[in-house]
Design a protein around this motif. Structure first.
Motif, PDB file in Angstrom:
ATOM      1  N   TRP A   3      75.227  17.275  27.529  1.00 42.08           N
ATOM      2  CA  TRP A   3      74.951  16.181  28.475  1.00 42.08           C
ATOM      3  C   TRP A   3      76.217  15.380  28.671  1.00 42.08           C
ATOM      4  O   TRP A   3      76.773  14.831  27.714  1.00 42.08           O
ATOM      5  N   TYR A  54      75.399   8.983  32.617  1.00 40.63           N
ATOM      6  CA  TYR A  54      74.287   9.552  31.855  1.00 40.63           C
ATOM      7  C   TYR A  54      73.810   8.615  30.733  1.00 40.63           C
ATOM      8  O   TYR A  54      72.629   8.563  30.416  1.00 40.63           O
ATOM      9  N   ARG A  55      74.696   7.806  30.196  1.00 40.02           N
ATOM     10  CA  ARG A  55      74.258   6.847  29.168  1.00 40.02           C
ATOM     11  C   ARG A  55      73.780   5.534  29.763  1.00 40.02           C
ATOM     12  O   ARG A  55      72.998   4.820  29.148  1.00 40.02           O
ATOM     13  N   PHE A  82      69.283   8.980  36.046  1.00 42.58           N
ATOM     14  CA  PHE A  82      70.508   9.800  35.974  1.00 42.58           C
ATOM     15  C   PHE A  82      70.476  10.873  37.059  1.00 42.58           C
ATOM     16  O   PHE A  82      69.523  11.665  37.141  1.00 42.58           O
ATOM     17  N   MET A 139      75.601  15.889  36.435  1.00 42.46           N
ATOM     18  CA  MET A 139      75.665  16.247  35.010  1.00 42.46           C
ATOM     19  C   MET A 139      76.824  17.223  34.784  1.00 42.46           C
ATOM     20  O   MET A 139      77.032  18.139  35.569  1.00 42.46           O
ATOM     21  N   PRO A 188      68.438  14.673  29.738  1.00 45.07           N
ATOM     22  CA  PRO A 188      68.375  13.250  29.382  1.00 45.07           C
ATOM     23  C   PRO A 188      67.058  12.618  29.852  1.00 45.07           C
ATOM     24  O   PRO A 188      66.533  12.967  30.916  1.00 45.07           O
ATOM     25  N   ARG A 189      66.566  11.670  29.051  1.00 44.55           N
ATOM     26  CA  ARG A 189      65.233  11.076  29.328  1.00 44.55           C
ATOM     27  C   ARG A 189      65.197  10.328  30.645  1.00 44.55           C
ATOM     28  O   ARG A 189      64.134  10.151  31.234  1.00 44.55           O
ATOM     29  N   THR A 190      66.363   9.898  31.136  1.00 42.62           N
ATOM     30  CA  THR A 190      66.397   9.130  32.383  1.00 42.62           C
ATOM     31  C   THR A 190      66.615  10.026  33.611  1.00 42.62           C
ATOM     32  O   THR A 190      66.837   9.525  34.707  1.00 42.62           O
ATOM     33  N   SER A 191      66.556  11.338  33.427  1.00 43.24           N
ATOM     34  CA  SER A 191      66.849  12.275  34.534  1.00 43.24           C
ATOM     35  C   SER A 191      65.996  11.975  35.768  1.00 43.24           C
ATOM     36  O   SER A 191      64.818  11.613  35.653  1.00 43.24           O
ATOM     37  N   LYS A 202      63.487  10.636  23.303  1.00 42.27           N
ATOM     38  CA  LYS A 202      64.793  11.220  22.943  1.00 42.27           C
ATOM     39  C   LYS A 202      65.328  12.084  24.069  1.00 42.27           C
ATOM     40  O   LYS A 202      66.536  12.271  24.201  1.00 42.27           O
ATOM     41  N   ALA A 203      64.406  12.673  24.832  1.00 34.85           N
ATOM     42  CA  ALA A 203      64.805  13.630  25.877  1.00 34.85           C
ATOM     43  C   ALA A 203      63.558  14.007  26.650  1.00 34.85           C
ATOM     44  O   ALA A 203      62.434  13.735  26.195  1.00 34.85           O
TER      45      ALA A 203
END
Ligand SMILES: C[S@@+](CC[C@H](N)C(=O)[O-])C[C@H]1O[C@@H](n2cnc3c(N)ncnc32)[C@H](O)[C@@H]1O
Length: 245
Positions: free
Chosen positions: A166, A171-172, A177, A182, A204-207, A234-235
Motif C-alpha cells: 500500500w 493513503y494514510r 483513498f 495506489m 486500505p480501509r478507506t478505499s 485494519k483493512a
C-alpha cells in the motif's frame, strides 16, 4: 518458471528479541508482535520491510475462513504477494485448498515466509514461487507451457488473493483513498491481472468503494468486508467474481 527451493534465511531475515534491538520505525509493530504472529517467540523471522505489510493473524485467519466459503469447484488458491507469510499460513491452516501457490518477488522475504510456515507446520502445504506475480499470471493465461507443471493450474478452479503493498499519495491521510493512485500497483492493474478468476483484494480501509463497485462483472455483485481488531478496521477485502464464471 519453477517452484522455489527451500531458501536459506539471509542476514535481512531477523528475529528481534527485545525492543532495544528493533529499528525505531518498527518498534510500534514489534510491540504488537503477538497479534501479528501468536507463535512469534517460536522464532518467527521477518525482513524489516515485511513488518509494515504483514497481515495480523486474527485478520488473516478470518480472511482465510471467509475465502473457505468459495464455490466447491474452486480447489486452488493463488496468493500473489506472500510477504512474510501472514495470509499464506492462515490459508494453509484452513485446510480448504488442494493446492496453495504463494508468490513473492523478494528472496529474503520469501525465505522468511517459508520458515514461518514451517513454524506453523503448514510449509509442506504450500508451493512457493520466487517471482513477479504479474509475470506468473501472464504465463498462466498466455504461455502455460513456460510454467513448471506444479504451477500450471486450471484457471476455472483457481481463486486469487492479493495483498499488494500500500502506497501512494493520500493513503494514510485521505478520508477516501483514490485507488487509481495506489502505488506501485493501482486497482486497475491488479484487477486486470486477476479478472478471469474470482479475486479477493486486501486494500486500505478507506478505499473508494465506488471504484471497487465498478469492477463487478455484468450484474454480479462485489462484496466488501471490513476486517477489525479491537473495534478498529485494519483493512477491507473486496471479493470480486471472475469473468470466466
Ligand atoms: C503487503 S506485503 C504482503 C504481506 C503478506 N500478505 C503477509 O501477511 O505477510 C506485499 C509483498 O509483495 C511483494 N511484492 C511486491 N511486488 C511484487 C510482485 N510484482 N510480485 C511478487 N511479489 C511482490 C513485496 O516484496 C511484499 O513482500
Amino acid at each position: 518458471m519453477q517452484p522455489a527451493p527451500v531458501l536459506p534465511l539471509s542476514d535481512d531475515c531477523q528475529h528481534y528479541r527485545t525492543k532495544a534491538d528493533v529499528p525505531w520505525d518498527l518498534q510500534k509493530y514489534f510491540s504488537q508482535r503477538y497479534s501479528i504472529f501468536s507463535y512469534y517467540d517460536d522464532g518467527i523471522h521477518l525482513t524489516d520491510d515485511a513488518w509494515f505489510g504483514v497481515t495480523p493473524e486474527p485478520v488473516a485467519m478470518q480472511v482465510a475462513y471467509d475465502m473457505s466459503g468459495s464455490k466447491p469447484s474452486k480447489k486452488v488458491l493463488i496468493d500473489l504477494f506472500a510477504g512474510a507469510g501472514g495470509n499464506t499460513i492462515a490459508f494453509g491452516l484452513s485446510d480448504r485448498w488442494d493446492k496453495i501457490i504463494s508468490i513473492e518477488r523478494d528472496t529474503s522475504t520469501l525465505a522468511c515466509a517459508q520458515h514461518n510456515a514451517n513454524i506453523y507446520e503448514v510449509g509442506d502445504r504450500i508451493t512457493w514461487v520466487n517471482a513477479d506475480c504479474f509475470d506468473y499470471l501472464d504465463r498462466l493465461h498466455n504461455d502455460p507451457d513456460s510454467l513448471h507443471p506444479e504451477l500450471r493450474v486450471d484457471v476455472a478452479s483457481a481463486v486469487v488473493f492479493a495483498s499488494p503493498p500500500w502506497g501512494g499519495p493520500g493513503y494514510r491521510t485521505a478520508e477516501v483513498f483514490d485507488l487509481s493512485l495506489m502505488e506501485p500497483y493501482n486497482l486497475q492493474k491488479l484487477h486486470q491481472a486477476c479478472r478471469e478468476m474470482d479475486h479477493a483484494l486486501y486494500l486500505p480501509r478507506t478505499s473508494d468503494l465506488r471504484q471497487i463497485a465498478r469492477l463487478a462483472p455484468g450484474d454480479d455483485k462485489v462484496e466488501v468486508v471490513q476486517y477489525c481488531m479491537k473495534g478498529a478496521s485494519k483493512a477491507l477485502v473486496a471479493y470480486i467474481p471472475g469473468k470466466a464464471d
